[in-house]
Design an enzyme around this catalytic site. Structure first.
Site, PDB file in Angstrom:
ATOM      1  N   GLY A 106     -90.423  59.175 -18.458  1.00  0.00           N
ATOM      2  CA  GLY A 106     -89.894  60.597 -18.616  1.00  0.00           C
ATOM      3  C   GLY A 106     -88.564  60.472 -18.859  1.00  0.00           C
ATOM      4  N   SER A 107     -88.104  61.341 -19.917  1.00  0.00           N
ATOM      5  CA  SER A 107     -86.986  61.346 -20.405  1.00  0.00           C
ATOM      6  C   SER A 107     -86.720  62.610 -21.436  1.00  0.00           C
ATOM      7  CB  SER A 107     -86.619  60.137 -21.540  1.00  0.00           C
ATOM      8  OG  SER A 107     -87.692  59.717 -21.943  1.00  0.00           O
TER       9      SER A 107
END
Length: 189
Positions: free
Chosen positions: A158-159
């Site tokens: 996730g980013s």
């Protein structure tokens, strides 16, 4: 993947191998799915999305640029693409924290800041690591000429990717809209 393969091969003869085979195979399959990198037919347009995800915010800056922030969940493809054709002027790694990429405090997270020299001038893109994503992998170095939609890097798990549209370029996306790297056009004619 090796653990999954060996434990699957031995699963018929050993209960212990069978017990290892199930989670190892699930983990291997999950990693293969997460690190997928599908071919894309690149959209024509001045500025295209560098990331798969959801537009988290659209924010005007004092210098006239507009920041489009795209949050990538662990379910999205995490290979990032060049938003425009041009030359990579700089690729700068900046150390930082690892709070969830959707938090305001993620401005201080580990990140890689890209600058592209394009027909629209300097374009800035920032890859931001999240709570789980602790590794940003640039594929191309400074000085490389890139085509629009070309793969330029990867953020694991996730980013967020922020793209700064130049002054006078209106965003064609809205907060909450899903984007696809290389396919979704970010600018309005």
């Amino acid at each position: 993947m090796a653990t999954a393969a060996v434990s699957l091969a031995r699963a018929r003869r050993s209960g212990r191998a069978a017990a290892v085979a199930v989670p190892a195979t699930a983990l291997a399959a999950g990693m293969l799915w997460f690190f997928r990198d599908p071919e894309r037919e690149i959209t024509q347009g001045r500025v295209i999305s560098p990331a798969d995800g959801v537009v988290q915010s659209i924010m005007p800056w004092k210098d006239g640029r507009t920041r489009v922030a795209i949050f990538m969940s662990p379910l999205n493809v995490h290979v990032n693409r060049a938003p425009l054709a041009g030359t990579v002027d700089s690729v700068e790694h900046i150390p930082g924290g690892f709070v969830p990429a959707f938090n305001k405090e993620s401005e201080n997270n580990e990140r890689v800041v890209w600058h592209f020299d394009t027909e629209l001038g300097d374009i800035e893109m920032v890859q931001i690591a999240g709570a789980v994503a602790r590794r940003i992998v640039p594929y191309v170095p400074q000085g490389t000429k890139v085509e629009q939609g070309e793969r330029i890097g990867l953020i694991r798990f996730g980013s967020r990717v922020d793209l700064y549209l130049p002054e006078g370029i209106e965003p064609a996306v809205e907060v909450g809209q899903a984007t696809t790297a290389g396919v979704t056009r970010l600018d309005r004619d």
